[in-house]
Motif scaffolding. Sequence first.
Motif, PDB file in Angstrom:
ATOM      1  N   GLY A 229      -0.354   0.131 -16.657  1.00 37.00           N
ATOM      2  CA  GLY A 229      -0.131   1.551 -16.447  1.00 37.00           C
ATOM      3  C   GLY A 229       0.374   1.860 -15.052  1.00 37.00           C
ATOM      4  O   GLY A 229       0.515   0.981 -14.195  1.00 37.00           O
ATOM      5  N   ASP A 230       0.633   3.139 -14.827  1.00 33.28           N
ATOM      6  CA  ASP A 230       1.212   3.601 -13.570  1.00 33.28           C
ATOM      7  C   ASP A 230       0.120   4.023 -12.600  1.00 33.28           C
ATOM      8  O   ASP A 230      -1.052   4.149 -12.959  1.00 33.28           O
ATOM      9  N   TRP A 231       0.503   4.245 -11.367  1.00 37.59           N
ATOM     10  CA  TRP A 231      -0.395   4.797 -10.360  1.00 37.59           C
ATOM     11  C   TRP A 231       0.432   5.733  -9.484  1.00 37.59           C
ATOM     12  O   TRP A 231       1.654   5.800  -9.629  1.00 37.59           O
ATOM     13  N   SER A 232      -0.197   6.480  -8.604  1.00 38.24           N
ATOM     14  CA  SER A 232       0.557   7.514  -7.893  1.00 38.24           C
ATOM     15  C   SER A 232       0.061   7.692  -6.466  1.00 38.24           C
ATOM     16  O   SER A 232      -1.066   7.326  -6.115  1.00 38.24           O
ATOM     17  N   TYR A 233       0.958   8.299  -5.658  1.00 33.88           N
ATOM     18  CA  TYR A 233       0.677   8.666  -4.276  1.00 33.88           C
ATOM     19  C   TYR A 233       0.794  10.182  -4.163  1.00 33.88           C
ATOM     20  O   TYR A 233       1.817  10.754  -4.529  1.00 33.88           O
ATOM     21  N   SER A 234      -0.219  10.829  -3.635  1.00 37.64           N
ATOM     22  CA  SER A 234      -0.210  12.289  -3.480  1.00 37.64           C
ATOM     23  C   SER A 234      -0.199  12.642  -2.000  1.00 37.64           C
ATOM     24  O   SER A 234      -1.104  12.261  -1.248  1.00 37.64           O
ATOM     25  N   TRP A 235       0.848  13.384  -1.615  1.00 41.93           N
ATOM     26  CA  TRP A 235       1.052  13.772  -0.222  1.00 41.93           C
ATOM     27  C   TRP A 235       0.847  15.266  -0.046  1.00 41.93           C
ATOM     28  O   TRP A 235       1.195  16.055  -0.920  1.00 41.93           O
TER      29      TRP A 235
END
Length: 255
Positions: A229-235
């Motif tokens: 699966g995917d993962w994410s970066y939140s800025w």
Amino acid sequence: MSRRVIAWPPVSAIGSEWSWETPRSDSRSVFTGADRGTRVWRERRLASLTARGLDVDGMGAGYMEMLKRHLGGVHAVRLYSYPVNWIPEAWRDAPDRQSARLFWTADGSSLDWSAGAAPLFWYDGRLLTGTTGTDAAGWPSVTVSGLRPSRLVARPGEFLTAFADHEDRAGHTVQITAPARSDGDGVAVIRLFSPLPDLTEARVNIGVADTGAFLPVGDYPRAVQSLSGDWSYSWSFREVFAEEVGGFIEVNPWS
């Protein structure tokens, strides 16, 4: 010392925010209890972006990690706004609301066109023209011609750019306050949050992106890669102005 402004890498956002911060000081009269709140600092834009680790053929995470290193804890990033309202609508409407100047060359040299004695300019898209002023209620506005007739042409929160002349490539960008519809002749009066310069028959683009230089707020995002699966970066970002940091030097490490 000037501050570097790093271009955002070629990574799309799966979530975005573009808003404003207007700090104020609150006080009350000891005699009447009246609120005496006042603005204490200049208004700044706030932005948030969430990027996928698997974007750009699986390289999104690598771009995010390299962006953190280029920022180095002190530098800023150049951001462009995503549509404030529903993104598919804005992208669908773009060909009917925007134009781009075309520049011709021959053997590496600029090529100019003319029609008789008058210069001839080429544009891609739908060429709109506008005249600035105020609407019937006294709000700053721009009257735009060349639109498709009898339809919604502008939404609150969208951005509009007016170009002073054919050589103006940056233009003046302001935000739209209220919805606007074109009449049967393709003309609409669009109410603005802030006034444009005095312009007549200026080229106008509706639904454009706003831009600014931003510093990250808080710690840089960290993201754990999963086995599937995917993962994410939140800025989260807060706008910074050139005069606050000794000027800007725009840098693009990605191209």
